[in-house]
Design a protein around this motif. Structure first.
Motif, PDB file in Angstrom:
ATOM      1  N   ASP A  82     -12.522  -7.792  -3.097  1.00  0.00           N
ATOM      2  CA  ASP A  82     -12.173  -7.428  -1.730  1.00  0.00           C
ATOM      3  C   ASP A  82     -11.122  -6.315  -1.755  1.00  0.00           C
ATOM      4  O   ASP A  82     -10.390  -6.151  -2.749  1.00  0.00           O
ATOM      5  CB  ASP A  82     -11.609  -8.626  -0.974  1.00  0.00           C
ATOM      6  CG  ASP A  82     -12.665  -9.664  -0.644  1.00  0.00           C
ATOM      7  OD1 ASP A  82     -13.874  -9.334  -0.730  1.00  0.00           O
ATOM      8  OD2 ASP A  82     -12.288 -10.801  -0.305  1.00  0.00           O
ATOM      9  N   LEU A  83     -11.026  -5.565  -0.666  1.00  0.00           N
ATOM     10  CA  LEU A  83     -10.039  -4.492  -0.591  1.00  0.00           C
ATOM     11  C   LEU A  83      -8.628  -5.014  -0.852  1.00  0.00           C
ATOM     12  O   LEU A  83      -7.848  -4.365  -1.571  1.00  0.00           O
ATOM     13  CB  LEU A  83     -10.106  -3.812   0.787  1.00  0.00           C
ATOM     14  CG  LEU A  83      -9.224  -2.572   0.982  1.00  0.00           C
ATOM     15  CD1 LEU A  83      -9.627  -1.456   0.034  1.00  0.00           C
ATOM     16  CD2 LEU A  83      -9.283  -2.095   2.434  1.00  0.00           C
ATOM     17  N   ALA A  84      -8.324  -6.181  -0.319  1.00  0.00           N
ATOM     18  CA  ALA A  84      -6.985  -6.755  -0.524  1.00  0.00           C
ATOM     19  C   ALA A  84      -6.745  -7.178  -1.972  1.00  0.00           C
ATOM     20  O   ALA A  84      -5.604  -7.469  -2.344  1.00  0.00           O
ATOM     21  CB  ALA A  84      -6.787  -7.955   0.412  1.00  0.00           C
ATOM     22  N   GLU A  85      -7.815  -7.202  -2.784  1.00  0.00           N
ATOM     23  CA  GLU A  85      -7.702  -7.592  -4.191  1.00  0.00           C
ATOM     24  C   GLU A  85      -7.735  -6.378  -5.134  1.00  0.00           C
ATOM     25  O   GLU A  85      -8.018  -6.512  -6.324  1.00  0.00           O
ATOM     26  CB  GLU A  85      -8.851  -8.521  -4.574  1.00  0.00           C
ATOM     27  CG  GLU A  85      -8.908  -9.816  -3.784  1.00  0.00           C
ATOM     28  CD  GLU A  85     -10.141 -10.645  -4.111  1.00  0.00           C
ATOM     29  OE1 GLU A  85      -9.991 -11.874  -4.278  1.00  0.00           O
ATOM     30  OE2 GLU A  85     -11.252 -10.052  -4.204  1.00  0.00           O
ATOM     31  N   THR A  86      -7.427  -5.201  -4.618  1.00  0.00           N
ATOM     32  CA  THR A  86      -7.519  -3.996  -5.437  1.00  0.00           C
ATOM     33  C   THR A  86      -6.581  -4.036  -6.635  1.00  0.00           C
ATOM     34  O   THR A  86      -6.882  -3.458  -7.693  1.00  0.00           O
ATOM     35  CB  THR A  86      -7.260  -2.742  -4.575  1.00  0.00           C
ATOM     36  OG1 THR A  86      -8.226  -2.697  -3.519  1.00  0.00           O
ATOM     37  CG2 THR A  86      -7.367  -1.472  -5.398  1.00  0.00           C
ATOM     38  N   ILE A  87      -5.461  -4.714  -6.513  1.00  0.00           N
ATOM     39  CA  ILE A  87      -4.575  -4.881  -7.674  1.00  0.00           C
ATOM     40  C   ILE A  87      -5.350  -5.532  -8.822  1.00  0.00           C
ATOM     41  O   ILE A  87      -5.320  -5.062  -9.967  1.00  0.00           O
ATOM     42  CB  ILE A  87      -3.343  -5.724  -7.306  1.00  0.00           C
ATOM     43  CG1 ILE A  87      -2.398  -4.929  -6.408  1.00  0.00           C
ATOM     44  CG2 ILE A  87      -2.602  -6.196  -8.572  1.00  0.00           C
ATOM     45  CD1 ILE A  87      -1.266  -5.744  -5.821  1.00  0.00           C
ATOM     46  N   ALA A  88      -6.051  -6.618  -8.519  1.00  0.00           N
ATOM     47  CA  ALA A  88      -6.832  -7.303  -9.552  1.00  0.00           C
ATOM     48  C   ALA A  88      -7.954  -6.416 -10.075  1.00  0.00           C
ATOM     49  O   ALA A  88      -8.301  -6.467 -11.265  1.00  0.00           O
ATOM     50  CB  ALA A  88      -7.403  -8.614  -8.997  1.00  0.00           C
ATOM     51  N   ALA A  89      -8.527  -5.577  -9.210  1.00  0.00           N
ATOM     52  CA  ALA A  89      -9.573  -4.652  -9.652  1.00  0.00           C
ATOM     53  C   ALA A  89      -9.018  -3.658 -10.665  1.00  0.00           C
ATOM     54  O   ALA A  89      -9.661  -3.363 -11.684  1.00  0.00           O
ATOM     55  CB  ALA A  89     -10.163  -3.926  -8.449  1.00  0.00           C
ATOM     56  N   HIS A  90      -7.838  -3.124 -10.403  1.00  0.00           N
ATOM     57  CA  HIS A  90      -7.195  -2.216 -11.367  1.00  0.00           C
ATOM     58  C   HIS A  90      -6.924  -2.935 -12.686  1.00  0.00           C
ATOM     59  O   HIS A  90      -7.152  -2.366 -13.769  1.00  0.00           O
ATOM     60  CB  HIS A  90      -5.892  -1.673 -10.791  1.00  0.00           C
ATOM     61  CG  HIS A  90      -6.078  -0.478  -9.910  1.00  0.00           C
ATOM     62  ND1 HIS A  90      -5.297   0.650 -10.007  1.00  0.00           N
ATOM     63  CD2 HIS A  90      -6.972  -0.232  -8.914  1.00  0.00           C
ATOM     64  CE1 HIS A  90      -5.701   1.541  -9.110  1.00  0.00           C
ATOM     65  NE2 HIS A  90      -6.704   1.009  -8.418  1.00  0.00           N
TER      66      HIS A  90
END
Length: 330
Positions: free
Chosen positions: A304-312
């Motif tokens: 999700d957009l709010a999970e972009t930290i985890a995506a990085h």
């Protein structure tokens, strides 16, 4: 619009913030895209971390990261065909030399950077076409067609490498690739004719043996510095080494004389700077390969957009079997 932002370099957890910011109207020659997915690439996380040589602070007061994405044209500026509204598109260079990239619900950018997405292609696949797709396509075909040739792809299991394997095979080449043992089945499924271990101490001899003793016309290279000795040994006269990475050895020592007396072309690629005619050719080839069903662009995970930290963090961790995407409307 909702956007992931940063204003200073650092770790994802320290600097990435989800904010509501103004959604700009498109100016002349621009389109506004309602984004569906944003692709997260290693270059995006390196830029956010401040790891580019000589760059000590962000180039703009506020950065929205990521260069790749897909979505639907929502509005157009003066001079842009209004028929483009509602068109499915994929985006390249979203955040290259610009402040606002694709880690957001919307992006406004020059119309030619929003490429119509073939109807057969999903929005998820389209989010991998900007950096990985164009890199792989130009690496394989930047010297011309490869039909009837042998192409060596160093690192065939990476995101760009796996696309390069498929594109070279689609282009009529015999494909030799290197990878780890755990990824062997993946690259074979992608079309590789021969798979060798990248850390084999006899790798040059095994590459040549796999090609009936003949030298290699084109090499696609993910680790230029670490592999230049092997590449020099196996490259054919007037051959081309297309290098898009060299993370393990950023200051390589070149065996100049052996390269000189083979008249080798070293094509060091930065896909952000690909000239327009070459980019257009790569886009056309990518679309043809997709329409022929020749490309599979696997996705490891959608955040999700709010999970972009985890995506990085997922991109930084490596050892993945597909692209990392962000759902921009979640």
């Amino acid at each position: 619009m909702r956007a992931i932002t940063y204003d200073t370099f650092g770790t994802a957890r320290d600097v990435l913030k989800l904010k509501d910011i103004p959604n700009p109207e498109p100016k002349a020659g621009e389109v506004r895209v309602k984004l569906a997915f944003s692709g997260v690439n290693p270059s995006d996380v390196k830029a956010r971390a401040g790891s580019r040589p000589g760059v000590t602070k962000p180039a703009f007061p506020l950065i929205i990261p990521h260069s790749d994405g897909t979505g639907e044209v929502e509005a157009v500026g003066a001079g842009v065909d209004p028929e483009r509204i509602g068109q499915r598109v994929w985006v390249w260079n979203g955040q290259w030399q610009r402040s606002h990239g694709t880690a957001a619900s919307h992006i406004t950018l020059p119309a030619h950077q929003a490429v119509p997405l073939p109807k057969e292609v999903s929005l998820e696949v389209g989010a991998s076409l900007g950096i990985p797709g164009l890199t792989a396509c130009h690496a394989v075909f930047g010297g011309g067609g490869v039909a009837g040739e042998t192409v060596l792809i160093q690192g065939g299991a990476g995101t760009a490498g796996l696309l390069a394997v498929q594109l070279a095979k689609w282009g009529g080449a015999r494909v030799i690739t290197t990878t780890s043992e755990k990824d062997r089945d993946r690259v074979i499924a992608a079309g590789a004719d021969v798979v060798l271990s990248y850390n084999d101490p006899d790798l040059p001899a095994k590459i040549l043996a796999a090609n009936a003793g003949k030298l290699i016309e084109t090499i696609v290279e993910v680790e230029f510095g670490a592999n230049i000795d092997t590449d020099t040994e196996v490259i054919a006269p007037n051959g081309r080494i297309a290098a898009y990475g060299s993370a393990k050895e950023m200051q390589p020592v070149l065996p100049f004389y052996p390269l000189l007396f083979k008249a080798v072309t070293i094509d060091i690629m930065l896909i952000y700077l690909l000239p327009g005619a070459q980019r257009d050719a790569a886009i056309t080839r990518l679309h043809h390969a997709l329409q022929d069903g020749a490309l599979d662009c696997p996705v490891e995970r959608v955040f999700d957009l709010a999970e972009t930290i985890a995506a990085h963090e997922a991109v930084e961790a490596g050892a993945r079997d597909g692209a990392i995407l962000v759902n921009c409307q979640s």
